[in-house]
Design a protein around this motif. Structure first.
Motif, short mmCIF file in Angstrom:
data_model
loop_
_atom_site.label_atom_id
_atom_site.label_comp_id
_atom_site.label_asym_id
_atom_site.label_seq_id
_atom_site.Cartn_x
_atom_site.Cartn_y
_atom_site.Cartn_z
N THR A 286 -5.75 6.69 2.90
CA THR A 286 -4.59 5.85 2.61
C THR A 286 -3.33 6.68 2.35
OG1 THR A 286 -5.19 5.76 0.26
CG2 THR A 286 -5.96 3.96 1.67
N HIS A 287 -3.49 7.95 1.91
CA HIS A 287 -2.27 8.75 1.70
C HIS A 287 -2.42 10.24 1.94
CE1 HIS A 287 1.65 9.90 0.23
NE2 HIS A 287 1.07 10.82 -0.51
N MET A 310 1.90 5.16 4.12
CA MET A 310 1.92 3.93 3.35
C MET A 310 2.63 4.09 2.01
SD MET A 310 -2.00 2.73 3.93
CE MET A 310 -1.83 1.44 2.72
N TYR A 733 -8.30 1.86 7.73
CA TYR A 733 -7.55 3.02 7.27
C TYR A 733 -7.96 4.29 8.02
CZ TYR A 733 -5.67 0.24 3.45
OH TYR A 733 -5.00 -0.71 2.73
N GLU A 746 0.82 -2.99 8.06
CA GLU A 746 0.43 -2.75 6.68
C GLU A 746 -0.60 -3.80 6.27
OE1 GLU A 746 1.20 -0.25 4.88
OE2 GLU A 746 2.69 0.63 6.20
#
Length: 845
Positions: A286-287, A310, A733, A746
Motif C-alpha cells: 500500500t505504500h 496512495m 494492492y 483508489e
C-alpha cells in the motif's frame, strides 16, 4: 616511498574507482513477449512497429527474431521514436543492417547495435522496422503472442506483440556497490579525520547527510539533481580528506576499527540474505514499496501529476535512501528495498560497538547480540519486511545513546541532529517521538543542574527548533499545490460517495491509510463533553485494557504488556545505579525514568490517533497496537541496553590500562547479557524469510507477465482499472504495484451493480466473504471508465460479474481471470471494453 606508504588507502581508492568505472555497466535482456504462441507475417514493402515501455534507463541493442518464408535479400532498418513525436522529429535511433540474405525456412536474429540510448522508464517508445532495396518480394515470420499488443503493420493494429529482444543496461554489481558506498565512506572518512572518531561513530551521520541532500533536492522537485550533487560532494570530501590526512600525523591504520570490519561483513550478509526476496505484507504494497518505485520512475516525491502513490503525505527519509540505492542500480528491484532498509538499521546501531578495540574483540559477540536480538524481540519480522515502525525505535535509541554516552560537542550535536532528522521524517509518528526525546533532554538538563533554567538548556531548545524545522519543511512542501491534470468531471469522487450510501455493506478491515485530518480541537472537545460517537468511548476502554493486559511482546516464555515493559524499565532505573558497575550513574536513571515518564504522553497520542485518524473498525480492534507501541518502547529499551554495553566496554578498557580485576567482571556481565538475550529471542526469525507472511508465492504468480503485457502497449501517463471480486483487496494492492507507473483506481476493486446483486451472491456463496464491495451500475462504471481510464484488468471476476456488466464488453465471452481490456471510446461518450490478452493467475486474496 614514504608518501606512497602513507597514502596507501587513497591510492587503493583511486585504483578501485578506475576499476569500477571500467566495469560500470552490465547488460541484461528484456523480452517484449515472455511466451511466444503465434507469429506475424512481415512482408517486403510493409512497415512493422512495436511499442514498448522500458523498465530500465538505458538500452544498447535490439534483436528481432525471424523465420524466413521465402528466398530474398534486403536491407533492414530500425528507427526508435518516442510515442507521440512528430513525423519530422529526428528518431532517437536510426540503424540499419545491410544486404541481409534470407533463405526459406532459415531462422535467425537481426541484431541492431547502437550507442547506449537513455530512456525514461515507463514512457512508451516505438520500434519501427522497414525493408530497403529488397531483391524481390519476400516474407519473414516474426514470433509473437496474441496475449500482448502494440504491434502494427502499416499502421493497422495486429492485436499481438512481437518477440523483440532488447538489451538493457544497468549498473554492474561492482559499480553499484561503489556508487552506493563511495559517498558513505567519503563522508565518514572526512568526519573521522576532523573529529578524530571511529567509523562506527560517524556512519549514521553520513547516511543522514546523504538523505538530507536528496531531501532538499526533492523539495524543489529535482531528486535526480540531488543524486548528482551527492557524487560531486563525495569526491570533494574525498579530496579534502586526503589533504587533511596528509597535513596531520594520522596513520592509515588509525582509520580502521573492529566496527568497520563488522559493518563490511554485515553488508555481505545482507546482500546474500536478501537475494530474491519479495514484498509480502500489506503496507509494503500500500505504500513503502510503491513509494520507492514511483520515485524511481518519476524522480520526484509522490506529490506530482500521475502519481501512483496512495499516501503521498508520508515523510520520505527511508524511501529516499531506498531510492538512492535503486537509482544507483539503474533498475528497480525489490531486493534493494530490503537491503537499504537493513543497511539503515546497521548504520544507526553499529555505534554500540564503538568501545570495542582490537585488544577486547571478545566483546563483539555481546555487542552484536544487542544490535540483532533486541529489535527482533519487539518486531519479529524486522529483517523480513520494510515496515518503518522499528526504524523509529532504532533512530530513537541512536539519539538517546549519543546524548547519554558523551557530552554535547559540535560532533555530538551534528549526529543527534541527524538522528532527529531521520526520526521526524520517517513516519508521521516519528515527529511526536522526536519531540518527546527532546523533552527527555529538557528533563535531564533540569535534573542534572537542579534548577529550571541554565545555559545548557539552550542546546535542548536548539534540538526542539530543529524538530520543528524538519517537520514543517515537509508540511509546507505538502501545502504547496502540485500541478493537476485538466479533468472536467471528477466522476470517481461522486462514484465513491454514491457507493458509500448503499448501506449494509461490511467495512474494510485492512491496513488503511491514516490521516491527521481528525485532530481538531472540536473533535477533542466533543470527546470530553460526551458528544463524540459511542465507538470512541469503547475504543478508549479497549486501549486501557490493552495497556494493562494485552501481551504484546514475548521475552522467551514470558509474555509482557506495554506497562510491564515500563515497570521493568523503572525497576532497572532504580536497581542498576545501586550496583558496583553503575553506582550513582545518573545517566542510566535519567534515561529509564524520563523515558518511561514520556512514554505516557506517547500512549495518549497513540490513543488519539486511533480515535481521530483511523477507521472505526481499525480503531476498535486497535490495529497493529504492539507495533505502534514498539516504536517508542523498543527505542527506550534498546537505548538502555546500548548504554549499559558501551559503559561496560569503557570500564573494561580502563581496567585493562590499570591492570585491575574489574575487566573480568565486565566480561562476565557482558557474556551474561548475551546468554540472556539468546534465550529470550526468537532466533528462528533470522532464518525464516517472509515469516508469518500474508503472501505465499502463488499470490504473486503472474506479476512478471502482468507487467510485461502492460509494457507492450501502455505508457506511464495512462490509467488502468483493476477488478478483483471476493477479495480483501490484497491482490488488488499487489497488482496495483506491478501496474505502476500506471495509475489505478483508489479502492473499489470489488464491483456489484446493485445492493440486491451483492446480497444475492453472498447468499449463494456464503463462504466468499467480500470485505469491501462497491455498488456501481453499469452506466456509472461506463462513464467513469470513459472519462478516466485507458485499460481494465480483471483479476478475479466472480460468477455474477459477467451478468452484471456484460453490456460494456465488446465480447463478453472473453470475461475471465487475468484478462486485459482496452477502453474503446465510441460515440456519445459510450465505450466498449476491447479484449487485449490474458495472463495466468494461481490464487488471490
Amino acid at each position: 616511498m614514504k608518501i606512497i606508504k602513507k597514502n596507501i588507502l587513497f591510492i587503493l581508492l583511486v585504483i578501485v574507482s578506475l576499476f569500477c568505472f571500467l566495469k560500470k555497466d552490465t547488460s541484461f535482456t528484456e523480452s517484449v513477449v515472455l511466451h511466444v504462441d503465434s507469429n506475424l507475417i512481415f512482408t517486403t514493402g510493409t512497415s512493422m512497429s512495436q511499442s514498448w515501455a522500458p523498465t530500465g534507463k538505458k538500452i544498447n541493442n535490439v534483436s528481432l527474431p525471424y523465420m524466413a518464408a521465402s528466398d530474398f535479400s534486403s536491407d533492414i532498418t530500425l528507427k526508435i521514436v518516442k510515442d507521440g513525436s512528430s513525423a519530422n522529429q529526428k528518431p532517437l535511433v536510426d540503424a540499419a543492417i545491410n544486404d541481409v540474405v534470407f533463405h526459406s525456412g532459415e531462422t535467425g536474429q537481426l541484431t541492431f547495435n547502437f550507442n547506449t540510448l537513455s530512456l525514461k522508464p515507463g514512457e512508451r517508445y516505438v520500434f519501427i522496422f522497414d525493408y530497403a532495396e529488397a531483391s524481390n518480394n519476400g516474407k519473414l515470420r516474426i514470433p509473437s503472442s496474441v496475449e500482448y499488443d502494440g504491434c502494427y503493420l502499416n499502421g493497422i493494429a495486429t492485436g499481438q506483440g512481437i518477440a523483440l529482444q532488447i538489451s538493457s543496461v544497468k549498473s554492474s554489481h561492482i559499480f553499484w556497490l561503489y556508487s552506493v558506498f563511495m559517498p558513505i565512506l567519503s563522508l565518514s572518512m572526512f568526519f573521522m579525520l576532523i573529529f578524530k572518531r571511529k567509523f562506527e561513530e560517524v556512519v549514521a551521520l553520513s547516511l543522514s547527510i546523504i538523505v538530507g541532500v536528496l531531501y532538499i533536492a526533492g523539495l524543489f522537485n529535482h531528486l535526480e539533481s540531488g543524486i548528482y550533487t551527492l557524487y560531486v560532494l563525495a569526491f570533494i570530501f574525498c579530496f579534502v580528506s586526503a589533504y587533511i590526512y596528509n597535513c596531520t600525523h594520522t596513520d592509515w591504520r588509525q582509520l580502521l576499527s573492529p566496527g568497520l570490519f563488522v559493518f563490511g561483513i554485515f553488508i555481505i550478509i545482507i546482500l546474500i540474505y536478501n537475494n530474491n526476496i519479495y514484498r509480502a505484507r500489506w503496507d509494503e504494497y500500500t505504500h513503502w514499496g510503491l513509494a520507492v518505485k514511483d520515485m524511481f520512475y518519476f524522480n520526484s516525491f509522490a506529490k506530482h501529476v500521475n502519481s501512483t502513490v496512495m499516501l503521498p503525505w508520508y515523510p520520505p527519509f527511508i524511501t529516499l535512501f531506498q531510492y538512492y540505492m535503486e537509482y544507483s542500480n539503474g533498475l528497480f528491484t525489490e531486493e534493494l528495498l530490503y537491503i537499504a532498509f537493513q543497511i539503515s538499521i546497521l548504520s544507526f546501531l553499529i555505534i554500540t560497538v564503538r568501545n570495542v578495540y582490537k585488544s577486547n574483540l571478545k566483546y563483539l559477540l555481546p555487542g552484536l547480540s544487542i544490535i540483532l536480538f533486541i529489535p527482533i524481540i519487539f518486531f519479529p519480522d524486522i529483517y523480513n519486511s520494510v515496515y518503518v515502525d522499528p526504524l523509529l525505535a532504532i533512530y530513537a535509541a541512536f539519539i538517546l545513546t549519543c546524548y547519554y554516552t558523551e557530552p554535547i560537542s559540535v560532533f555530538n550535536f551534528l549526529r543527534i541532529a541527524g538522528g532527529l532528522f531521520a526520526l521526524t521524517l520517517t513516519k508521521e509518528m516519528g515527529a511526536p517521538i522526536a519531540g518527546l526525546l527532546v523533552i527527555i533532554f529538557f528533563l535531564d538538563t533540569i535534573y542534572r543542574n537542579k534548577k529550571l533554567f541554565s545555559k545548557t538548556i539552550l542546546t535542548s531548545c536548539a534540538f526542539l527548533i530543529l524538530v520543528f524545522v524538519f517537520f514543517f519543511s515537509w508540511r509546507i512542501y505538502l501545502a504547496v499545490p502540485a500541478p493537476q491534470p485538466d479533468i472536467e468531471n471528477n466522476t470517481e469522487l461522486a462514484y465513491e460517495q454514491n457507493s458509500s450510501e448503499e448501506g449494509n455493506i461490511p467495512p474494510t478491515v485492512t491496513a488503511s491509510p491514516t490521516t491527521t485530518a481528525g485532530f481538531t480541537l472540536q473533535n477533542i472537545s466533543n470527546l470530553f463533553t460526551k458528544k463524540a460517537p459511542e465507538w470512541n468511548y469503547k475504543c478508549i476502554k479497549n486501549f486501557i485494557h490493552a495497556m494493562f493486559s494485552e501481551n504484546c511482546y514475548n521475552l522467551g516464555i514470558i509474555a509482557v504488556s506495554v506497562l510491564d515493559v515500563f515497570f521493568l524499565l523503572l525497576l532497572a532505573s532504580t536497581l542498576l545505579p545501586r550496583t558496583a558497575f553503575f553506582k550513582n550513574d545518573h545517566n542510566l536513571f535519567s534515561l529509564c525514568f524520563f523515558g518511561v515518564l514520556c512514554g505516557f504522553p506517547y500512549l495518549i497520542f497513540l490513543l488519539l490517533s486511533y480515535l481521530f485518524a483511523f477507521s472505526q473498525t481499525e480503531a476498535l480492534m486497535l490495529h497493529s497496537y504492539p507495533r505502534y507501541c514498539g516504536s517508542y518502547v523498543t527505542g527506550i529499551v534498546l537505548a538502555m541496553m546500548m548504554y549499559i554495553f558501551i559503559k561496560l566496554c569503557e570500564a573494561a578498557n580502563e581496567s585493562d590500562s590499570k591492570k585491575s580485576s574489574l575487566s573480568k567482571n565486565c566480561w562476565i556481565v557482558s557474556l551474561s547479557l548475551f546468554l540472556i538475550l539468546s534465550i529470550i529471542t526468537p532466533l528462528e526469525n533470522f532464518v525464516i524469510r517472509n515469516m508469518d507472511t500474508e503472501t505465499p508465492p502463488e499470490y504473486v504468480y503472474g506479476r512478471d507477465e502482468f507487467s510485461s503485457i502492460l509494457n507492450s502497449f501502455s505508457a506511464r501517463s495512462e490509467k488502468i482499472y483493476i477488478v478483483c471480486n471476493n477479495s480483501t483487496g490484497f491482490s488488488y494492492y499487489i497488482f496495483r504495484n506491478y501496474a505502476s507507473p500506471l495509475q489505478t483506481q483508489e479502492g473499489a476493486w470489488s464491483l456489484y451493480s446493485s445492493k440486491e446483486d451483492y446480497l444475492k451472491y453472498q447468499k449463494a456463496y456464503p463462504e466468499h466473504s467480500d470485505s469491501s464491495p462497491t455498488v456501481v451500475t453499469p452506466k456509472e462504471w461506463e462513464k467513469q471508465l470513459s472519462t478516466q481510464y485507458d485499460y481494465v484488468f480483471l483479476l478475479h471476476p466472480n460468477e455474477l460479474f459477467s451478468d452484471m456488466y456484460f453490456s460494456i464488453f465488446e465480447d463478453p465471452s472473453t470475461i475471465g481471470d487475468g484478462t486485459f481490456y482496452r477502453v474503446k471510446k465510441l460515440k456519445d461518450d459510450n465505450i466498449q471494453l476491447s479484449y487485449i490478452g490474458k495472463i495466468g493467475i494461481k490464487a488471490y486474496k
